[in-house]
Design an enzyme around this catalytic site. Structure first.
Site, mmCIF file in Angstrom:
data_model
loop_
_atom_site.group_PDB
_atom_site.id
_atom_site.type_symbol
_atom_site.label_atom_id
_atom_site.label_comp_id
_atom_site.label_asym_id
_atom_site.label_seq_id
_atom_site.Cartn_x
_atom_site.Cartn_y
_atom_site.Cartn_z
ATOM 1 N N ASN A 101 0.816 -1.277 -0.011
ATOM 2 C CA ASN A 101 -0.029 0.107 -0.130
ATOM 3 C C ASN A 101 0.946 1.280 0.024
ATOM 4 O O ASN A 101 0.741 2.198 0.735
ATOM 5 C CB ASN A 101 -1.115 0.010 1.043
ATOM 6 C CG ASN A 101 -0.191 -0.243 2.626
ATOM 7 O OD1 ASN A 101 0.975 -0.719 2.677
ATOM 8 N ND2 ASN A 101 -1.054 0.323 3.567
ATOM 9 N N LYS A 154 -0.973 -9.832 -1.198
ATOM 10 C CA LYS A 154 -1.474 -9.386 0.101
ATOM 11 C C LYS A 154 -2.954 -8.635 -0.363
ATOM 12 O O LYS A 154 -3.084 -7.972 -1.455
ATOM 13 C CB LYS A 154 -0.736 -8.152 0.347
ATOM 14 C CG LYS A 154 -1.647 -7.076 1.434
ATOM 15 C CD LYS A 154 -1.345 -7.432 2.725
ATOM 16 C CE LYS A 154 -2.336 -6.777 3.745
ATOM 17 N NZ LYS A 154 -1.743 -5.728 4.378
ATOM 18 N N HIS A 186 -5.190 -8.963 5.209
ATOM 19 C CA HIS A 186 -6.049 -8.237 6.048
ATOM 20 C C HIS A 186 -7.434 -8.418 6.235
ATOM 21 O O HIS A 186 -8.263 -8.084 5.228
ATOM 22 C CB HIS A 186 -5.690 -6.703 5.978
ATOM 23 C CG HIS A 186 -6.126 -5.672 6.601
ATOM 24 N ND1 HIS A 186 -5.473 -4.673 7.225
ATOM 25 C CD2 HIS A 186 -7.347 -5.488 7.290
ATOM 26 C CE1 HIS A 186 -5.992 -3.944 8.155
ATOM 27 N NE2 HIS A 186 -7.305 -4.423 8.326
ATOM 28 N N ASP A 312 3.647 -5.212 11.808
ATOM 29 C CA ASP A 312 2.897 -4.405 11.117
ATOM 30 C C ASP A 312 3.471 -2.915 11.234
ATOM 31 O O ASP A 312 2.665 -2.097 11.635
ATOM 32 C CB ASP A 312 1.399 -4.490 11.657
ATOM 33 C CG ASP A 312 0.461 -3.714 10.782
ATOM 34 O OD1 ASP A 312 0.998 -3.326 9.640
ATOM 35 O OD2 ASP A 312 -0.544 -3.315 11.023
ATOM 36 N N HIS A 316 3.575 6.949 10.877
ATOM 37 C CA HIS A 316 2.815 7.956 10.358
ATOM 38 C C HIS A 316 3.655 9.178 11.066
ATOM 39 O O HIS A 316 4.004 9.091 12.254
ATOM 40 C CB HIS A 316 1.500 8.071 10.523
ATOM 41 C CG HIS A 316 0.749 6.936 9.986
ATOM 42 N ND1 HIS A 316 0.308 7.178 8.465
ATOM 43 C CD2 HIS A 316 0.297 5.797 10.299
ATOM 44 C CE1 HIS A 316 -0.022 6.035 8.165
ATOM 45 N NE2 HIS A 316 -0.431 5.000 9.035
HETATM 46 O O1 DOR Z 1 -3.081 0.685 11.085
HETATM 47 C C1 DOR Z 1 -2.810 0.216 10.006
HETATM 48 N N1 DOR Z 1 -1.701 0.753 9.369
HETATM 49 N N2 DOR Z 1 -3.259 -1.037 9.435
HETATM 50 C C2 DOR Z 1 -2.921 -1.329 8.046
HETATM 51 O O2 DOR Z 1 -3.746 -2.057 7.575
HETATM 52 C C3 DOR Z 1 -2.320 -0.342 7.188
HETATM 53 C C4 DOR Z 1 -1.317 0.428 8.164
HETATM 54 C C5 DOR Z 1 -0.789 1.504 7.240
HETATM 55 O O3 DOR Z 1 -0.162 1.061 6.080
HETATM 56 O O4 DOR Z 1 -0.577 2.674 7.904
#
Ligand code: DOR
Length: 454
Positions: A101, A154, A186, A312, A316
Site C-alpha cells: 500500500n 496481499k 488483512h 505491522d 505516520h
Molecule cells: O493501522 C494500519 N496501518 N493498518 C493497516 O492495515 C495499514 C497500516 C498502514 O499502512 O498505515
C-alpha cells in the site's frame, strides 16, 4: 568485549555466546564462512579471519519481520526503504517483508521490480515485497512467483491506509484461485466497516474498537476460511486481534491451509488504557482491544493457533497523528521494538528464548518457505541478533531509526536488548550504529506447505 570484526568478512567466528538453537540453548561458538554457518562447536575447528568475543551475550536467529510498511515509493516523508531497514537492523531484524500500500500501490510485476531496484544498495536487511490484489488484477497475481524478493500476494478485505481493497467474495475467490504462494490477508469485513462508519460516531480514539468491532474481524476471518476450504489456497491471516477470530480458526475445516500472525502491539497494549495514555498514537487497523483479547492472543501463540509475530510497522508522522481522531491515520511503528519487547517479556518470566526464536524467525521461514533462513544451524545464513539479556534500558527518541521519529514504547524501561546484528556473516549494526554500507538482498520464498505450527 566485542572486537576485531569488519564487514563483508569472508570468515567470522562468534565465540562465547549462549546460542538459541532449535534444539535448546547451548554454550557454543559459531563459525561462519561466505555468509553461512559452517560450524557450531566449542572450540571451533576451522580457522576464521575475524573473531567476536560475545561473552555475556545471547545469539538469537535474526528476526524475520513478515509485515512492515516502508512507504516507498510515494510516502517517503513517513519512511523509505533505507530508513525503515535501518530501524530493522537496529532491532535485530535481518529480513523484512514489505507491504504493497505505497503510492502507487504495488499491483504489477513492473512495480514490484521497481521496489526491488529501489532496495538494491539501500536496504540494510534482506527483503521481499508483496503484490497487492485489487478487484481488477487477479490475472496478474501469479506473475511474480519466479522472482527472488517476491513475498506473495496481499489482500485487504477491509479499507485501511491507502486504496487497496477486495471487498466481496467473488473477487476474493478470483484472487485466491490465481497462483500458488501463500496469500497474506488483512481480514476486516468491508460491508460491516461501512455500516459502523455510518452508525458509530468518530469523536475520540476510544471509539476506534467500536467502529472496527470484533464482529468485523470475526466475520472476515469466517468468510475467508470458507473460501479457503473451497479453493484449498494457503493463506496467512495478518494481525489477529480478538478471541472471536481464534474460535473460528481453531474449529474450521480449512485450518491446515491457514497460518496467522499477531503484532507486538496487540500482545502488549490493551484498551481503553492505551487510548487514554497514547491517544491517536495507539490507533491502528485492526484496533487494540480489551485485556481479555490480549490474553487470548498469548494463549493462541502458545497453542499454535497463531503461528508467528509480525510488527505491522506502520509509520505516520507525529503531525499526521496530531489531527483529530476522525482524520488521523491508523498505524504504529514497531520494526525496531519487536525483539526488545519480547526480550522484556522473557526477563519477566512470561516467554522463553526458544519461543521468541520460534515466533520471530523459525515459523516465519516455514510459513513463507524462505530459503536458508529462520534457524541457527549449519548450512543456514548467518543472520544473528546478539542480545544482552541483562541490559535495562528505556528507548530514547534519539535512538529511533524510523523516519517517523516516535514509538509507543519510548521512556518505558525494558530488560533485554539486541546489541549487534549480523546479516549473512557481516556485522551490520553494532552499539547503536550501522556498520558499513547497506548489503540487503532479496530473500527467496517458496511454495507453501500445510499444517505449519499445528
Ligand atoms: O493501522 C494500519 N496501518 N493498518 C493497516 O492495515 C495499514 C497500516 C498502514 O499502512 O498505515
Amino acid at each position: 568485549m566485542l572486537r576485531g570484526m569488519n564487514m563483508n568478512t569472508p570468515s567470522l567466528a562468534i565465540r562465547n555466546a549462549q546460542v538459541v538453537l532449535p534444539t535448546g540453548i547451548t554454550a557454543t561458538d559459531i563459525g561462519i564462512r561466505d555468509g553461512k554457518i559452517v560450524e557450531l562447536a566449542r572450540p571451533l575447528t576451522g580457522t576464521y579471519q575475524d573473531s567476536i568475543d560475545a561473552r555475556g551475550l545471547t545469539a538469537l536467529p535474526g528476526v524475520i519481520d513478515t509485515q512492515v510498511h516502508f512507504r516507498e515509493p510515494g510516502l517517503e516523508h513517513k519512511e523509505d526503504l533505507a530508513s525503515g531497514s535501518l530501524a530493522a537492523i537496529a532491532g535485530g531484524v535481518t529480513t523484512f517483508f514489505e507491504m504493497p500500500n505505497t503510492k502507487p500501490n504495488t499491483t504489477t510485476r513492473e512495480l514490484l521490480l521497481d521496489k526491488l531496484a529501489r532496495a538494491s544498495g539501500r536496504a540494510w536487511a534482506d527483503h521481499a515485497f508483496f503484490l497487492g490484489a485489487t478487484t481488477e488484477n487477479a490475472a496478474l497475481l501469479a506473475s511474480c512467483e519466479d522472482l527472488p524478493g517476491f513475498a506473495g500476494v496481499k489482500i485487504f478485505m477491509g479499507s485501511s491506509t491507502g486504496t487497496l481493497l477486495v471487498p466481496d467474495d467473488d473477487h476474493l475467490r478470483a484472487a485466491l484461485q490465481t497462483g500458488k504462494r501463500r496469500v497474506a490477508v488483512h481480514a476486516e469485513d468491508e460491508p460491516r466497516l461501512r455500516m459502523l462508519a455510518e452508525t458509530v460516531p468518530a469523536t475520540r480514539p476510544q471509539d476506534h474498537p467500536l467502529r472496527r468491532d470484533v464482529e468485523t474481524a470475526r466475520l472476515a476471518v469466517a468468510r475467508l476460511l470458507d473460501l479457503v476450504a473451497e479453493t484449498e489456497r494457503h493463506v496467512h491471516v495478518l494481525h489477529i486481534n480478538s478471541a472471536d477470530e481464534l474460535d473460528v480458526m481453531r474449529h474450521h475445516p480449512a485450518r491446515r491451509f491457514v497460518t496467522a500472525e499477531v503484532t507486538p502491539q496487540h500482545l502488549t497494549l490493551h484498551a481503553p488504557e492505551c487510548y487514554d495514555r497514547l491517544g491517536n498514537l495507539a490507533v491502528m487497523n485492526p484496533p487494540i482491544r480489551e485485556e481479555r483479547h490480549r490474553l487470548a492472543l498469548w494463549a493462541a501463540l502458545r497453542d499454535g493457533t497463531l503461528t508467528c509475530i509480525g510488527s505491522d510497522h506502520a509509520p505516520h508522522t507525529l503531525e499526521e497523528k496530531a489531527k483529530p481522531y476522525a482524520s488521523a491515520p491508523s498505524g504504529m511503528p514497531g520494526v525496531q521494538t519487536t525483539l526488545p519487547l519480547l526480550l522484556n517479556e522473557h526477563a519477566e518470566g512470561r516467554v522463553s528464548l526458544q519461543e521468541i526464536a520460534l515466533w520471530t524467525a523459525q515459523r516465519p521461514a516455514e510459513i513463507y518457505q524462505i530459503a536458508g533462513k529462520g534457524t541457527l544451524a549449519v548450512g543456514m545464513d548467518a543472520d544473528i541478533a546478539l542480545c544482552d539479556l541483562q541490559k535495562l534500558h528505556a528507548l530514547e527518541e534519539r535512538e529511533i531509526r524510523s523516519r517517523c521519529g516516535w514509538s509507543p514504547w519510548t521512556g518505558i524501561p525494558m530488560r533485554g536488548w539486541p546489541v549487534m546484528t549480523v546479516l549473512r556473516g557481516s556485522v551490520v549494526f553494532r552499539d547503536g550504529e550501522p556498520v558499513g554500507t547497506p548489503i540487503g538482498k532479496p530473500a527467496t520464498c517458496g511454495d507453501p506447505i500445510s499444517n505449519v505450527g499445528k
